[in-house]
Design a protein around this motif. Structure first.
Motif, PDB file in Angstrom:
ATOM      1  N   ASP A  43     -33.754 -53.884  -7.138  1.00 52.85           N
ATOM      2  CA  ASP A  43     -33.373 -53.759  -5.728  1.00 52.85           C
ATOM      3  C   ASP A  43     -34.618 -53.568  -4.861  1.00 52.85           C
ATOM      4  O   ASP A  43     -35.609 -52.996  -5.294  1.00 52.85           O
ATOM      5  CB  ASP A  43     -32.457 -52.548  -5.516  1.00 52.85           C
ATOM      6  N   LEU A  84     -31.688 -52.485   0.613  1.00 58.75           N
ATOM      7  CA  LEU A  84     -31.643 -53.761   1.327  1.00 58.75           C
ATOM      8  C   LEU A  84     -30.869 -54.823   0.556  1.00 58.75           C
ATOM      9  O   LEU A  84     -30.177 -55.648   1.144  1.00 58.75           O
ATOM     10  CB  LEU A  84     -33.069 -54.250   1.606  1.00 58.75           C
ATOM     11  N   GLY A  85     -31.005 -54.820  -0.736  1.00 60.22           N
ATOM     12  CA  GLY A  85     -30.315 -55.811  -1.576  1.00 60.22           C
ATOM     13  C   GLY A  85     -31.141 -56.102  -2.805  1.00 60.22           C
ATOM     14  O   GLY A  85     -32.192 -55.501  -3.033  1.00 60.22           O
ATOM     15  N   GLU A 122     -32.042 -61.942  -3.521  1.00 58.11           N
ATOM     16  CA  GLU A 122     -30.932 -62.236  -2.618  1.00 58.11           C
ATOM     17  C   GLU A 122     -31.438 -62.934  -1.357  1.00 58.11           C
ATOM     18  O   GLU A 122     -32.500 -62.603  -0.817  1.00 58.11           O
ATOM     19  CB  GLU A 122     -30.228 -60.925  -2.247  1.00 58.11           C
ATOM     20  N   ILE A 161     -33.391 -61.348   1.949  1.00 57.14           N
ATOM     21  CA  ILE A 161     -33.997 -60.037   1.678  1.00 57.14           C
ATOM     22  C   ILE A 161     -35.498 -60.069   1.932  1.00 57.14           C
ATOM     23  O   ILE A 161     -36.097 -59.065   2.340  1.00 57.14           O
ATOM     24  CB  ILE A 161     -33.691 -59.579   0.238  1.00 57.14           C
ATOM     25  N   SER A 193     -37.161 -57.443   4.369  1.00 59.81           N
ATOM     26  CA  SER A 193     -38.223 -56.574   3.859  1.00 59.81           C
ATOM     27  C   SER A 193     -39.420 -56.544   4.803  1.00 59.81           C
ATOM     28  O   SER A 193     -39.999 -55.484   5.050  1.00 59.81           O
ATOM     29  CB  SER A 193     -38.678 -57.055   2.477  1.00 59.81           C
TER      30      SER A 193
END
Length: 201
Positions: A3, A27-28, A32, A35, A39
């Motif tokens: 993650d 965040l994921g 993904e 993301i 980020s």
């Protein structure tokens, strides 16, 4: 594991060791979609939302151009003016026009969306724009400097819509020498949204 998260560092007394912190947002997953952009936004503390005050001021703005405002501006609504941008452009805030004078000179008109008509000094909109400094562009996303009502609405020079602009007319000789220029406020309609490839072709 796997993650991407946002953490607050709680302890890092020894720089030779790993810091200790608390995960405050997930965040994921690493792979993904989107993301990577999220980020970057988090890493550089780029704001993704506008305050309620800023949004309220933006919503109160109107596209209606009053007769009083028209009297202050040169009316270019019958002129041939158009935007030229890249194929993947995200905003349309400048337009151009060109015509030849009797003496052979060309007049290049550069028309910039008149943001200053809507965003006045001291407004929450102005303070927010100053804080952000610029829009941030990603391949699949834009974080605008101003709310969408302005960035994609009132200050977007889409075809066939009356828009306010600050204009610079540049007098250019046959050999490309700038002979004169003039600045003034105007109202106009873009006739077309062109791309560099279309114009070059």
């Amino acid at each position: 594991t796997g993650d991407k998260v946002v953490t607050e560092i709680r302890s890092w007394s020894d720089r030779g060791k790993n810091p200790e912190g608390e995960i405050i947002e997930i965040l994921g997953t690493e792979h993904e979609a989107g993301i990577d952009i999220l980020s970057v936004l988090k890493e550089y503390d780029i704001p993704m939302e506008f305050s309620a005050e800023v949004e309220k001021q933006a919503e109160q703005l109107t596209a209606k151009i009053t007769d009083i405002e028209l009297e202050k501006r040169r009316d270019l609504r019958d002129e041939i003016i158009f935007t030229i941008d890249g194929d993947d452009a995200k905003d349309y805030d400048d337009a151009v026009s060109i015509h030849q004078k009797d003496n052979g000179h060309f007049v290049l008109g550069v028309h910039i969306a008149d943001v200053s008509h809507y965003v006045r000094p001291g407004m929450a909109l102005d303070r927010e724009a100053m804080e952000r400094g610029n829009s941030v562009y990603f391949p699949r996303r834009v974080i605008p400097m101003l709310p969408e009502k302005l960035s994609n609405g009132l200050c977007s020079l889409n075809p066939d819509l009356e828009r306010l602009a600050r204009v610079c007319d540049i007098d250019i000789s046959m050999t490309g020498v700038i002979k004169a220029y003039a600045f003034y406020p105007a109202v106009f309609r873009s006739r077309a949204r062109l791309t560099y490839n279309q114009v070059w072709g």
